[in-house]
Design a protein around this motif. Sequence first.
Motif, PDB file in Angstrom:
ATOM      1  N   ALA A  31       0.854  -1.185   0.000  1.00 10.24           N
ATOM      2  CA  ALA A  31       0.000   0.000   0.000  1.00 10.24           C
ATOM      3  C   ALA A  31       0.892   1.236   0.000  1.00 10.24           C
ATOM      4  CB  ALA A  31      -0.897  -0.005   1.241  1.00 10.24           C
ATOM      5  N   ARG A  32       0.298   2.353  -0.295  1.00  3.99           N
ATOM      6  CA  ARG A  32       1.066   3.596  -0.320  1.00  3.99           C
ATOM      7  C   ARG A  32       1.586   3.958   1.063  1.00  3.99           C
ATOM      8  NH1 ARG A  32      -0.639   9.174  -3.282  1.00  3.99           N
ATOM      9  NH2 ARG A  32       1.190  10.337  -2.601  1.00  3.99           N
ATOM     10  N   TRP A  33       0.788   3.723   2.087  1.00  2.76           N
ATOM     11  CA  TRP A  33       1.163   4.046   3.457  1.00  2.76           C
ATOM     12  C   TRP A  33       1.145   2.797   4.308  1.00  2.76           C
ATOM     13  CZ3 TRP A  33       3.024   8.739   3.526  1.00  2.76           C
ATOM     14  CH2 TRP A  33       2.514   9.691   2.652  1.00  2.76           C
ATOM     15  N   ILE A  34       2.188   2.571   5.069  1.00  7.45           N
ATOM     16  CA  ILE A  34       2.256   1.455   6.019  1.00  7.45           C
ATOM     17  C   ILE A  34       2.412   2.062   7.407  1.00  7.45           C
ATOM     18  CG2 ILE A  34       3.592  -0.527   6.820  1.00  7.45           C
ATOM     19  CD1 ILE A  34       4.364  -1.033   3.914  1.00  7.45           C
ATOM     20  N   ARG A  35       1.534   1.661   8.319  1.00  6.27           N
ATOM     21  CA  ARG A  35       1.589   2.175   9.690  1.00  6.27           C
ATOM     22  C   ARG A  35       2.212   1.127  10.593  1.00  6.27           C
ATOM     23  NH1 ARG A  35      -2.229   2.173  14.174  1.00  6.27           N
ATOM     24  NH2 ARG A  35      -3.666   1.037  12.839  1.00  6.27           N
ATOM     25  N   VAL A  36       3.247   1.492  11.313  1.00  2.00           N
ATOM     26  CA  VAL A  36       3.867   0.601  12.292  1.00  2.00           C
ATOM     27  C   VAL A  36       3.053   0.716  13.573  1.00  2.00           C
ATOM     28  CG1 VAL A  36       5.937   0.091  13.629  1.00  2.00           C
ATOM     29  CG2 VAL A  36       6.138   0.822  11.251  1.00  2.00           C
ATOM     30  N   VAL A  37       2.377  -0.370  13.935  1.00  2.00           N
ATOM     31  CA  VAL A  37       1.511  -0.394  15.111  1.00  2.00           C
ATOM     32  C   VAL A  37       2.336  -0.585  16.377  1.00  2.00           C
ATOM     33  CG1 VAL A  37      -0.417  -1.590  16.210  1.00  2.00           C
ATOM     34  CG2 VAL A  37      -0.390  -1.301  13.725  1.00  2.00           C
ATOM     35  N   SER A  38       3.314  -1.488  16.314  1.00  2.00           N
ATOM     36  CA  SER A  38       4.132  -1.779  17.492  1.00  2.00           C
ATOM     37  C   SER A  38       5.499  -2.295  17.061  1.00  2.00           C
ATOM     38  CB  SER A  38       3.433  -2.819  18.368  1.00  2.00           C
ATOM     39  OG  SER A  38       4.204  -3.130  19.491  1.00  2.00           O
ATOM     40  N   PRO A  39       6.576  -1.547  17.338  1.00  2.00           N
ATOM     41  CA  PRO A  39       7.919  -2.020  17.007  1.00  2.00           C
ATOM     42  C   PRO A  39       8.565  -2.718  18.197  1.00  2.00           C
ATOM     43  CG  PRO A  39       8.029   0.277  17.594  1.00  2.00           C
ATOM     44  CD  PRO A  39       6.571  -0.133  17.712  1.00  2.00           C
ATOM     45  N   SER A  40       9.516  -3.607  17.915  1.00  2.00           N
ATOM     46  CA  SER A  40      10.317  -4.182  18.997  1.00  2.00           C
ATOM     47  C   SER A  40      11.411  -3.167  19.337  1.00  2.00           C
ATOM     48  CB  SER A  40      10.919  -5.528  18.584  1.00  2.00           C
ATOM     49  OG  SER A  40      11.838  -5.372  17.529  1.00  2.00           O
ATOM     50  N   CYS A  41      12.231  -3.490  20.308  1.00  2.00           N
ATOM     51  CA  CYS A  41      13.253  -2.560  20.790  1.00  2.00           C
ATOM     52  C   CYS A  41      14.317  -2.298  19.718  1.00  2.00           C
ATOM     53  CB  CYS A  41      13.902  -3.112  22.061  1.00  2.00           C
ATOM     54  SG  CYS A  41      15.009  -1.919  22.820  1.00  2.00           S
ATOM     55  N   GLU A  42      14.740  -1.062  19.624  1.00  6.63           N
ATOM     56  CA  GLU A  42      15.755  -0.637  18.658  1.00  6.63           C
ATOM     57  C   GLU A  42      17.155  -1.134  19.000  1.00  6.63           C
ATOM     58  OE1 GLU A  42      15.692   1.295  15.841  1.00  6.63           O
ATOM     59  OE2 GLU A  42      13.524   1.493  15.821  1.00  6.63           O
ATOM     60  N   CYS A  43      17.364  -1.640  20.208  1.00  6.18           N
ATOM     61  CA  CYS A  43      18.721  -2.021  20.614  1.00  6.18           C
ATOM     62  C   CYS A  43      19.130  -3.405  20.104  1.00  6.18           C
ATOM     63  CB  CYS A  43      18.868  -1.948  22.137  1.00  6.18           C
ATOM     64  SG  CYS A  43      17.951  -3.194  23.039  1.00  6.18           S
ATOM     65  N   ARG A  45      19.746  -6.402  17.120  1.00  3.34           N
ATOM     66  CA  ARG A  45      20.249  -6.500  15.743  1.00  3.34           C
ATOM     67  C   ARG A  45      19.093  -6.698  14.772  1.00  3.34           C
ATOM     68  NH1 ARG A  45      22.796 -11.367  12.569  1.00  3.34           N
ATOM     69  NH2 ARG A  45      21.137 -12.525  13.541  1.00  3.34           N
ATOM     70  N   THR A  46      18.068  -7.455  15.186  1.00  2.00           N
ATOM     71  CA  THR A  46      16.891  -7.700  14.364  1.00  2.00           C
ATOM     72  C   THR A  46      15.722  -6.925  14.935  1.00  2.00           C
ATOM     73  OG1 THR A  46      17.692  -9.924  13.844  1.00  2.00           O
ATOM     74  CG2 THR A  46      15.376  -9.474  13.416  1.00  2.00           C
ATOM     75  N   LEU A  47      15.039  -6.178  14.078  1.00  2.00           N
ATOM     76  CA  LEU A  47      13.897  -5.370  14.480  1.00  2.00           C
ATOM     77  C   LEU A  47      12.631  -6.010  13.921  1.00  2.00           C
ATOM     78  CD1 LEU A  47      12.780  -2.685  15.691  1.00  2.00           C
ATOM     79  CD2 LEU A  47      13.064  -1.710  13.405  1.00  2.00           C
ATOM     80  N   TYR A  48      11.625  -6.206  14.767  1.00  2.00           N
ATOM     81  CA  TYR A  48      10.324  -6.715  14.341  1.00  2.00           C
ATOM     82  C   TYR A  48       9.302  -5.603  14.493  1.00  2.00           C
ATOM     83  CZ  TYR A  48      12.340 -11.373  14.604  1.00  2.00           C
ATOM     84  OH  TYR A  48      13.125 -12.477  14.414  1.00  2.00           O
ATOM     85  N   GLU A  49       8.393  -5.484  13.506  1.00  2.76           N
ATOM     86  CA  GLU A  49       7.360  -4.454  13.558  1.00  2.76           C
ATOM     87  C   GLU A  49       6.019  -5.063  13.183  1.00  2.76           C
ATOM     88  OE1 GLU A  49       9.634  -0.523  11.981  1.00  2.76           O
ATOM     89  OE2 GLU A  49       9.408  -2.172  10.548  1.00  2.76           O
ATOM     90  N   LEU A  50       5.022  -4.824  14.019  1.00  2.00           N
ATOM     91  CA  LEU A  50       3.647  -5.178  13.676  1.00  2.00           C
ATOM     92  C   LEU A  50       3.131  -4.019  12.846  1.00  2.00           C
ATOM     93  CD1 LEU A  50       1.121  -6.911  13.880  1.00  2.00           C
ATOM     94  CD2 LEU A  50       0.596  -5.738  16.030  1.00  2.00           C
ATOM     95  N   CYS A  51       2.724  -4.300  11.592  1.00  2.00           N
ATOM     96  CA  CYS A  51       2.341  -3.252  10.643  1.00  2.00           C
ATOM     97  C   CYS A  51       0.896  -3.412  10.190  1.00  2.00           C
ATOM     98  CB  CYS A  51       3.243  -3.304   9.409  1.00  2.00           C
ATOM     99  SG  CYS A  51       4.986  -3.074   9.753  1.00  2.00           S
ATOM    100  N   ALA A  52       0.331  -2.312   9.709  1.00  2.00           N
ATOM    101  CA  ALA A  52      -1.006  -2.318   9.117  1.00  2.00           C
ATOM    102  C   ALA A  52      -0.956  -1.487   7.843  1.00  2.00           C
ATOM    103  CB  ALA A  52      -2.018  -1.730  10.091  1.00  2.00           C
ATOM    104  N   ALA A  53      -1.612  -2.004   6.783  1.00  2.00           N
ATOM    105  CA  ALA A  53      -1.665  -1.282   5.511  1.00  2.00           C
ATOM    106  C   ALA A  53      -2.825  -1.805   4.690  1.00  2.00           C
ATOM    107  CB  ALA A  53      -0.366  -1.453   4.727  1.00  2.00           C
ATOM    108  N   GLY A  54      -3.652  -0.923   4.187  1.00  2.00           N
ATOM    109  CA  GLY A  54      -4.750  -1.319   3.309  1.00  2.00           C
ATOM    110  C   GLY A  54      -5.676  -2.351   3.926  1.00  2.00           C
ATOM    111  N   GLY A  55      -5.935  -2.258   5.221  1.00  2.00           N
ATOM    112  CA  GLY A  55      -6.822  -3.203   5.892  1.00  2.00           C
ATOM    113  C   GLY A  55      -6.175  -4.537   6.211  1.00  2.00           C
ATOM    114  N   GLN A  56      -4.877  -4.667   6.010  1.00  2.00           N
ATOM    115  CA  GLN A  56      -4.157  -5.905   6.294  1.00  2.00           C
ATOM    116  C   GLN A  56      -3.196  -5.692   7.454  1.00  2.00           C
ATOM    117  OE1 GLN A  56      -2.059  -7.273   2.843  1.00  2.00           O
ATOM    118  NE2 GLN A  56      -3.748  -6.828   1.469  1.00  2.00           N
ATOM    119  N   GLY A  57      -2.951  -6.741   8.197  1.00  2.00           N
ATOM    120  CA  GLY A  57      -1.949  -6.720   9.251  1.00  2.00           C
ATOM    121  C   GLY A  57      -0.854  -7.713   8.906  1.00  2.00           C
ATOM    122  N   PHE A  58       0.388  -7.364   9.204  1.00  2.00           N
ATOM    123  CA  PHE A  58       1.503  -8.259   8.922  1.00  2.00           C
ATOM    124  C   PHE A  58       2.679  -7.879   9.814  1.00  2.00           C
ATOM    125  CE2 PHE A  58       1.701  -4.650   6.107  1.00  2.00           C
ATOM    126  CZ  PHE A  58       3.031  -4.299   6.056  1.00  2.00           C
TER     127      PHE A  58
END
Length: 73
Positions: A31-43, A45-58
């Motif tokens: 989608a044109r815009w992806i909203r990060v709902v909840s990110p894991s900690c920035e500290c 090496r691997t960052l996980y983000e719960l995202c929402a876009a166009g009515g989908q979650g991933f």
Amino acid sequence: MTEIPDFHGPHFGPPQADHVKLTWYEATYRARWIRVVSPSCECNRTLYELCAAGGQGFVRRTDRTEGTTHETA
């Protein structure tokens, strides 16, 4: 003057006994815009983000060492 504390998101732990293994795919244009709902900690090496876009979650996973980004379906 009040000092603003550093913000750390949640840390992920080891998999639980009854976990569901996720399938990771190359990141795609969803989608044109992806909203990060909840990110894991920035500290980490691997960052996980719960995202929402166009009515989908991933979930999006970014490995900073390898410079790769993958997403769930």
